[in-house]
Each structure stands twice: as C-alpha cells, then as structure tokens.
Design a protein around this motif. Structure first.
Motif, PDB file in Angstrom:
ATOM      1  N   TYR A  43      -9.406   8.712   3.323  1.00  0.00           N
ATOM      2  CA  TYR A  43      -9.810  10.110   3.238  1.00  0.00           C
ATOM      3  C   TYR A  43     -10.625  10.382   1.977  1.00  0.00           C
ATOM      4  O   TYR A  43     -10.544   9.647   1.007  1.00  0.00           O
ATOM      5  CB  TYR A  43      -8.574  11.012   3.239  1.00  0.00           C
ATOM      6  N   THR A  44     -11.387  11.467   2.028  1.00  0.00           N
ATOM      7  CA  THR A  44     -12.110  11.944   0.868  1.00  0.00           C
ATOM      8  C   THR A  44     -12.188  13.459   0.945  1.00  0.00           C
ATOM      9  O   THR A  44     -12.070  14.038   2.018  1.00  0.00           O
ATOM     10  CB  THR A  44     -13.515  11.312   0.777  1.00  0.00           C
ATOM     11  N   VAL A  45     -12.365  14.095  -0.200  1.00  0.00           N
ATOM     12  CA  VAL A  45     -12.537  15.544  -0.272  1.00  0.00           C
ATOM     13  C   VAL A  45     -14.011  15.800  -0.583  1.00  0.00           C
ATOM     14  O   VAL A  45     -14.558  15.211  -1.493  1.00  0.00           O
ATOM     15  CB  VAL A  45     -11.629  16.160  -1.358  1.00  0.00           C
ATOM     16  N   PHE A  46     -14.634  16.673   0.206  1.00  0.00           N
ATOM     17  CA  PHE A  46     -16.024  17.012  -0.055  1.00  0.00           C
ATOM     18  C   PHE A  46     -16.106  18.446  -0.569  1.00  0.00           C
ATOM     19  O   PHE A  46     -15.268  19.285  -0.267  1.00  0.00           O
ATOM     20  CB  PHE A  46     -16.889  16.862   1.198  1.00  0.00           C
ATOM     21  N   VAL A  81     -12.858   9.158   6.499  1.00  0.00           N
ATOM     22  CA  VAL A  81     -14.031   8.287   6.399  1.00  0.00           C
ATOM     23  C   VAL A  81     -14.106   7.459   7.676  1.00  0.00           C
ATOM     24  O   VAL A  81     -13.145   6.801   8.053  1.00  0.00           O
ATOM     25  CB  VAL A  81     -13.938   7.387   5.149  1.00  0.00           C
ATOM     26  N   THR A  82     -15.269   7.524   8.357  1.00  0.00           N
ATOM     27  CA  THR A  82     -15.390   6.880   9.666  1.00  0.00           C
ATOM     28  C   THR A  82     -16.413   5.757   9.710  1.00  0.00           C
ATOM     29  O   THR A  82     -16.532   5.088  10.720  1.00  0.00           O
ATOM     30  CB  THR A  82     -15.794   7.924  10.733  1.00  0.00           C
ATOM     31  N   ASP A  83     -17.142   5.518   8.644  1.00  0.00           N
ATOM     32  CA  ASP A  83     -18.212   4.523   8.698  1.00  0.00           C
ATOM     33  C   ASP A  83     -17.768   3.109   8.326  1.00  0.00           C
ATOM     34  O   ASP A  83     -18.580   2.253   8.057  1.00  0.00           O
ATOM     35  CB  ASP A  83     -19.386   4.952   7.824  1.00  0.00           C
ATOM     36  N   GLY A  84     -16.478   2.871   8.293  1.00  0.00           N
ATOM     37  CA  GLY A  84     -15.980   1.536   7.985  1.00  0.00           C
ATOM     38  C   GLY A  84     -15.625   1.343   6.523  1.00  0.00           C
ATOM     39  O   GLY A  84     -14.907   0.425   6.181  1.00  0.00           O
ATOM     40  N   ASP A  85     -16.150   2.195   5.646  1.00  0.00           N
ATOM     41  CA  ASP A  85     -15.780   2.109   4.237  1.00  0.00           C
ATOM     42  C   ASP A  85     -14.427   2.751   4.029  1.00  0.00           C
ATOM     43  O   ASP A  85     -13.973   3.553   4.828  1.00  0.00           O
ATOM     44  CB  ASP A  85     -16.800   2.840   3.356  1.00  0.00           C
ATOM     45  N   GLN A  86     -13.798   2.415   2.931  1.00  0.00           N
ATOM     46  CA  GLN A  86     -12.557   3.083   2.579  1.00  0.00           C
ATOM     47  C   GLN A  86     -12.878   4.351   1.827  1.00  0.00           C
ATOM     48  O   GLN A  86     -13.857   4.415   1.081  1.00  0.00           O
ATOM     49  CB  GLN A  86     -11.675   2.188   1.713  1.00  0.00           C
ATOM     50  N   GLY A  87     -12.044   5.358   2.035  1.00  0.00           N
ATOM     51  CA  GLY A  87     -12.201   6.588   1.284  1.00  0.00           C
ATOM     52  C   GLY A  87     -11.689   6.403  -0.125  1.00  0.00           C
ATOM     53  O   GLY A  87     -11.343   5.297  -0.541  1.00  0.00           O
ATOM     54  N   ASP A  88     -11.603   7.489  -0.855  1.00  0.00           N
ATOM     55  CA  ASP A  88     -11.133   7.388  -2.229  1.00  0.00           C
ATOM     56  C   ASP A  88      -9.743   7.980  -2.431  1.00  0.00           C
ATOM     57  O   ASP A  88      -9.211   7.912  -3.528  1.00  0.00           O
ATOM     58  CB  ASP A  88     -12.138   8.049  -3.185  1.00  0.00           C
ATOM     59  N   LEU A  89      -9.139   8.549  -1.364  1.00  0.00           N
ATOM     60  CA  LEU A  89      -7.838   9.198  -1.504  1.00  0.00           C
ATOM     61  C   LEU A  89      -6.922   8.863  -0.330  1.00  0.00           C
ATOM     62  O   LEU A  89      -7.382   8.636   0.783  1.00  0.00           O
ATOM     63  CB  LEU A  89      -8.004  10.726  -1.547  1.00  0.00           C
ATOM     64  N   GLU A  93      -2.699  12.635  -1.565  1.00  0.00           N
ATOM     65  CA  GLU A  93      -3.524  12.962  -2.729  1.00  0.00           C
ATOM     66  C   GLU A  93      -4.573  14.008  -2.373  1.00  0.00           C
ATOM     67  O   GLU A  93      -4.815  14.946  -3.138  1.00  0.00           O
ATOM     68  CB  GLU A  93      -4.221  11.702  -3.259  1.00  0.00           C
ATOM     69  N   ALA A  94      -5.182  13.865  -1.200  1.00  0.00           N
ATOM     70  CA  ALA A  94      -6.179  14.838  -0.754  1.00  0.00           C
ATOM     71  C   ALA A  94      -5.547  16.210  -0.572  1.00  0.00           C
ATOM     72  O   ALA A  94      -6.153  17.232  -0.910  1.00  0.00           O
ATOM     73  CB  ALA A  94      -6.815  14.369   0.546  1.00  0.00           C
ATOM     74  N   GLU A  95      -4.330  16.246  -0.058  1.00  0.00           N
ATOM     75  CA  GLU A  95      -3.632  17.525   0.116  1.00  0.00           C
ATOM     76  C   GLU A  95      -3.403  18.203  -1.234  1.00  0.00           C
ATOM     77  O   GLU A  95      -3.587  19.416  -1.366  1.00  0.00           O
ATOM     78  CB  GLU A  95      -2.304  17.310   0.841  1.00  0.00           C
ATOM     79  N   ARG A  96      -3.037  17.446  -2.244  1.00  0.00           N
ATOM     80  CA  ARG A  96      -2.835  18.031  -3.582  1.00  0.00           C
ATOM     81  C   ARG A  96      -4.141  18.581  -4.149  1.00  0.00           C
ATOM     82  O   ARG A  96      -4.176  19.666  -4.737  1.00  0.00           O
ATOM     83  CB  ARG A  96      -2.236  16.988  -4.528  1.00  0.00           C
TER      84      ARG A  96
END
Length: 143
Positions: A43-46, A81-89, A93-96
């Motif tokens: 996951y990531t937060v934008f 994250v859907t492009d095969g890369d890993q997210g940063d969270l 953590e994203a919820e916080r």
C-alpha cells in the motif's frame, strides 16, 4: 491360534496407521486452503489534486478524503500498488497516516468528504479499514 491373533493385530495396526495417515493429509490440505497471507507492504498513501489512475499510475485507489487547501481542493487516500512493485506501507501504517490527515483536517475545519473507492475490488480487511476511516471522519460526513 497364537498366529491368527498376531495376524489380526498386524492387520488392525496397519489399518489404524493408514487411517491416521489419510486424516493428517486431509487436515493439512484444509489448512493450506484456509491460509490467506496478508500482504506486507502493498500500500501507499497519495496526496494530490486527483485520484490516481490504476492503469497509468499502477495504484488502485481504495479510500479517498478531501479537504480545502489554500488554493484548491486536495485529496489524500489509500492505494493498493498494482504494478508489481511493493508499496511503502503496510495497511495498518497507512491507516495511521490517513487518520492523522483526518484529524488535522477536522481540527482546522477544512475537511470536506471521504469515500470508499472500488468497493468490489476491496478485500475484507481493506474494507474494514475504509469503514473505520470513514467513521473517524464523522458519521454524517462521509460520501
């Protein structure tokens, strides 16, 4: 007579061993089917002026909030994250991070709305998190 008794004991022990073996195989298969690994950092937060496009940006928006900034409306949200890369969270953590954004917007009076995006594509644990965030924003505030 003793030979028949020994033969019957061997047959019973063999049958019991075979049944135990089959039972353990069935249990192992069921546990394997029931196991669903949680994604680690998927996951990531934008933060931006518009939602990410899943096909162009490689991120699927799951939950988005908006608030008034000095020059326009700003969005913040959770993306898988859907492009095969890993997210940063991780999801927690994203919820916080997003809870922090909600609190800041509510305290400053700039909060506008929130929404759950792509509900048909959310996993159960992602949907639960989105509902918690919407509830934190206020019962009558989410869209």
């Amino acid at each position: 007579m003793l030979g028949v008794g020994i033969f019957l004991c061997l047959v019973m022990f063999t049958a019991a061993g075979y049944l135990t073996y089959r039972n353990s195989k069935l249990i192992a298969e069921r546990q394997k089917e029931d196991f669903v690994p949680l994604p680690s950092t998927e996951y990531t937060v934008f933060i931006g002026k518009q939602k990410p496009d899943p096909e162009l940006d490689g991120m699927l928006p799951l939950w988005v909030m908006s608030w008034e900034s000095s020059d326009s409306i700003t969005l913040a949200g959770l993306c898988r994250v859907t492009d095969g890369d890993q997210g940063d969270l991780r999801l927690e953590e994203a919820e916080r991070v997003l809870s922090s954004h909600i609190n800041k917007a509510l305290q400053s009076g700039t909060y506008l709305s929130c929404e759950i995006c792509n509900p048909s594509k959310l996993h159960e644990y992602e949907h639960s998190m989105a509902v918690r965030l919407s509830t934190a924003a206020g019962p009558n505030r989410s869209v």
